[in-house]
Write an enzyme that holds these catalytic residues in place. Structure first.
Site, PDB file in Angstrom:
ATOM      1  N   HIS A  15       0.273 -16.178 -20.115  1.00  0.00           N
ATOM      2  CA  HIS A  15      -0.053 -15.042 -19.448  1.00  0.00           C
ATOM      3  C   HIS A  15       1.078 -14.012 -19.880  1.00  0.00           C
ATOM      4  O   HIS A  15       0.917 -12.867 -20.255  1.00  0.00           O
ATOM      5  CB  HIS A  15       0.087 -15.043 -17.833  1.00  0.00           C
ATOM      6  N   ARG A  48      -8.157 -17.808 -25.523  1.00  0.00           N
ATOM      7  CA  ARG A  48      -7.256 -18.924 -26.078  1.00  0.00           C
ATOM      8  C   ARG A  48      -8.151 -19.630 -27.243  1.00  0.00           C
ATOM      9  O   ARG A  48      -7.690 -19.812 -28.312  1.00  0.00           O
ATOM     10  CB  ARG A  48      -6.845 -19.819 -25.050  1.00  0.00           C
ATOM     11  N   LYS A  60     -10.721 -19.949  -3.667  1.00  0.00           N
ATOM     12  CA  LYS A  60     -10.031 -20.694  -4.802  1.00  0.00           C
ATOM     13  C   LYS A  60      -9.079 -21.818  -4.453  1.00  0.00           C
ATOM     14  O   LYS A  60      -8.746 -22.499  -5.140  1.00  0.00           O
ATOM     15  CB  LYS A  60      -9.916 -19.947  -5.878  1.00  0.00           C
ATOM     16  N   SER A  80      -3.077 -22.523 -16.342  1.00  0.00           N
ATOM     17  CA  SER A  80      -2.338 -22.684 -14.911  1.00  0.00           C
ATOM     18  C   SER A  80      -2.684 -24.242 -14.412  1.00  0.00           C
ATOM     19  O   SER A  80      -2.024 -24.920 -13.892  1.00  0.00           O
ATOM     20  CB  SER A  80      -2.704 -21.663 -14.070  1.00  0.00           C
TER      21      SER A  80
END
Ligand code: PNS
Length: 167
Positions: A23, A96, A47, A134
């Site tokens: 990030h 990515r 979430k 993450s």
């Protein structure tokens, strides 16, 4: 608008649970092209995040305090509504690997349908960070693996508090 008066406000939205060097790499790239970069943390308790929104924002603020043009905010509801409220014309997202592309394309096209004047800009994460997420950082940390270099030291310290070894 003449070039000299253009003020580009970009939003970099995400869950940031927690912030990683991937990030931060995107933020560093973003500040080079945007006049103001708003890093926006999604307030979505569905979430079941590990860190509450305020703590995710604090970690971002700590790690970006040296930039003069980065602001940390949070939002819920539609991202494009938040972007309009903040007068942002660009949504910044990182890619990515090709596996990110499908999801990102779908979101970008949906956001374009909802708000044709807001453009999604994709940037490639630095290749050194292309494997970091993450989710994986949390998994590796939970299982006792080494995460140094994947997250800022402040994030690692907070992970240690939230997920003490053996928990
Ligand atoms: O870091 P993430 O979890 O990949 O970020 C996803 C995020 C926050 C960008 C996305 O879930 C989002 O924009 N949510 C807000 C709700 C919304 O606007 N949905 C419709 C657009 S697809």
């Amino acid at each position: 608008m003449p070039e000299s008066t253009r003020h580009l406000v970009a939003i970099y939205p995400g869950t940031f649970d927690p912030l990683t060097h991937g990030h931060l790499d995107l933020i560093e790239r973003g500040v080079r092209v945007a006049d103001q970069l708003i890093v926006a943390v999604l307030r979505n308790e569905h979430k079941s995040p590990l860190f509450p929104v305020d703590e995710r924002m604090a970690m971002l603020a700590e790690a970006t305090s040296h930039y003069g043009n980065v602001e940390i905010d949070s939002f819920d509801g539609l991202l494009v509504d938040f972007a309009r409220r903040r007068d942002a014309t660009v949504i910044l997202r990182g890619i990515r690997a090709i596996s990110d592309y499908e999801y990102e394309l779908q979101m970008a096209l949906m956001n374009r349908r909802l708000a044709p004047n807001i453009e999604t800009m994709f940037m490639m994460a630095g290749e050194a960070y292309s494997f970091i997420s993450s989710r994986l950082v949390k998994e590796v940390f939970r299982l006792g693996g080494e995460i140094a270099g994947m997250v800022p030291p402040g994030v690692e310290a907070r992970l240690r508090q939230r997920l003490p070894p053996g928990s």
